[in-house]
Structures are given as structure tokens and as C-alpha cells.
Scaffold this active site. Structure first.
Site, short mmCIF file in Angstrom:
data_model
loop_
_atom_site.label_atom_id
_atom_site.label_comp_id
_atom_site.label_asym_id
_atom_site.label_seq_id
_atom_site.Cartn_x
_atom_site.Cartn_y
_atom_site.Cartn_z
N HIS A 69 -4.15 0.74 7.63
CA HIS A 69 -2.94 1.54 7.59
C HIS A 69 -2.52 2.58 6.93
CE1 HIS A 69 1.77 0.82 7.71
NE2 HIS A 69 1.53 1.74 6.83
N GLU A 70 -3.29 2.58 5.50
CA GLU A 70 -3.23 3.72 4.43
C GLU A 70 -3.90 4.83 4.88
OE1 GLU A 70 -0.41 3.42 2.59
OE2 GLU A 70 -0.17 1.37 3.07
N GLY A 81 0.80 -1.03 -0.12
CA GLY A 81 0.08 0.04 0.11
C GLY A 81 1.01 1.41 0.01
N CYS A 89 6.33 -0.41 6.85
CA CYS A 89 5.80 0.71 6.20
C CYS A 89 7.22 1.21 5.29
CB CYS A 89 5.56 1.92 7.26
SG CYS A 89 5.15 3.51 6.24
N LEU A 90 6.59 1.65 3.99
CA LEU A 90 7.65 2.10 3.10
C LEU A 90 8.08 3.32 3.46
CD1 LEU A 90 6.17 1.13 -0.21
CD2 LEU A 90 7.69 0.03 0.99
N HIS A 115 -2.32 7.17 7.20
CA HIS A 115 -1.42 8.20 6.52
C HIS A 115 -2.22 9.41 6.05
CE1 HIS A 115 2.40 6.04 6.21
NE2 HIS A 115 1.94 5.01 5.69
N GLN A 150 3.24 9.83 1.23
CA GLN A 150 4.30 9.17 1.12
C GLN A 150 5.22 9.48 -0.10
OE1 GLN A 150 2.49 5.09 2.35
NE2 GLN A 150 4.48 4.88 3.12
NI NI Z 1 2.76 3.03 5.66
#
Ligand code: NI
Length: 170
Positions: A133-134, A47, A91-92, A137, A52
Site C-alpha cells: 500500500h505504501e 503506514g 488510507c490516512l 504511494h 502523504q
Molecule cells: Ni495510504
């Protein structure tokens, strides 16, 4: 041509912003979401949310490799299950560290897709996990914020250590 994206890392203010609704769903936004899917595959993620990639707007993409590519624009989580459970998240934007996070196991979400069409989705399992999770953000929240302060600091230290090691290699 698709834009080249760079993933923003923890410490950048944009990850802490309350993102603004998307005003117009047009072809350039669609192209951007396609580039985000490419980035997801390359980064081996499931995701990716707009902040991000440095854009404080309310949209994210999900690809849990189930053969579907989900775009969520101006999403609203309308219901979450009472039943909760742990799952290891990463998480990226905080690469290399992982921790169990407890979240509702099922969610109902309403959003617009890349064509601007409104849709409703009932999600469970991995999909429900990634959506939450997304979605976080978009409100400037990271998965480590669900942990105790002690655990969060431990995670950030581990991340910084890994970053330093990574930089030395270059
Ligand atoms: Ni993340």
C-alpha cells in the site's frame, strides 16, 4: 525538535506524483521519519508515505504494532507471491472509507533504513499488505485505484460526504 506534520488528503496533486529517489540519507531525514512514526500513532495508522506529508520522495514508514518500526528508503519490491488475497484497506489520505483490495500475500523488498543501511525483507500477512500500500504511494497510486471505476467513485463520494459532515461540526 521534530517537525509538525500535516497529512495531505486525496485531491492534492502531490499524492499523484511519481516520487523521486532520496538523494541523501541524513539526520534530518531520520528526524522526519521519527515524526512520521509519532503521526502514525496519533492518527492510528499503520503506514505513512512521504507524499502523504507533502514530500514527493521515495520513502515510507510502517508500524503494524509488532514491536518494530520499519523505515523504507528508496525501496524496491523485488518479488511478489503468485498467491493473492483480499484485505480491507484504508488510507490516512482518504480517511473514513475502507474497501477490500486484492494483492499478493507475500513480498520481498529491498530498501535502505534510516541509517542508510541496505536491507532485504521477506514479508507476509499485515506487513506485506502495508508495504505494498505504501509503496504504491511512491508511484502516485492510491488503494482506490485497485478498484473498479464504479467502486472508486462510490468511495470518493462517501469520503466527500463524510468530509462535509465533519466540516459542519466545526
Ligand atoms: Ni495510504
Amino acid at each position: 525538535m521534530e517537525p509538525i506534520l500535516e497529512i495531505v488528503k486525496v485531491g492534492d496533486e502531490v499524492l499523484r506524483e511519481k516520487c523521486a529517489p532520496v538523494k541523501e540519507i541524513d539526520s534530518s531525514l531520520k528526524m522526519l521519519t521519527e515524526a512520521m512514526f509519532d503521526e502514525l500513532l496519533e492518527a492510528d495508522g499503520v503506514g505513512l508515505a512521504a507524499p502523504q506529508i507533502g514530500i514527493p520522495q521515495r520513502f515510507f514508514v510502517v508500524d503494524i504494532r509488532d514491536g518494530k518500526r520499519y523505515v523504507f528508503i528508496n525501496p524496491e519490491i523485488v518479488e511478489t507471491s503468485m498467491e493473492k488475497g483480499p484485505y480491507e484497506e484504508g488510507c490516512l489520505s482518504i480517511p473514513g472509507v475502507y474497501h477490500d483490495v486484492i494483492r499478493p500475500l507475500r513480498v520481498k523488498i529491498q530498501a535502505r533504513d534510516a541509517n542508510g543501511k541496505l536491507f532485504n525483507l521477506d514479508a507476509d500477512g499485515m506487513l506485506a499488505r502495508v508495504i505494498q500500500h505504501e509503496y504504491d504511494h511512491l508511484d502516485g497510486k492510491l488503494f482506490i485505484d485497485h478498484l473498479s471505476e464504479e467502486e472508486r467513485n462510490k468511495m470518493l463520494k462517501a469520503y466527500e460526504k463524510k468530509q462535509k459532515r465533519g466540516n459542519k461540526k466545526k
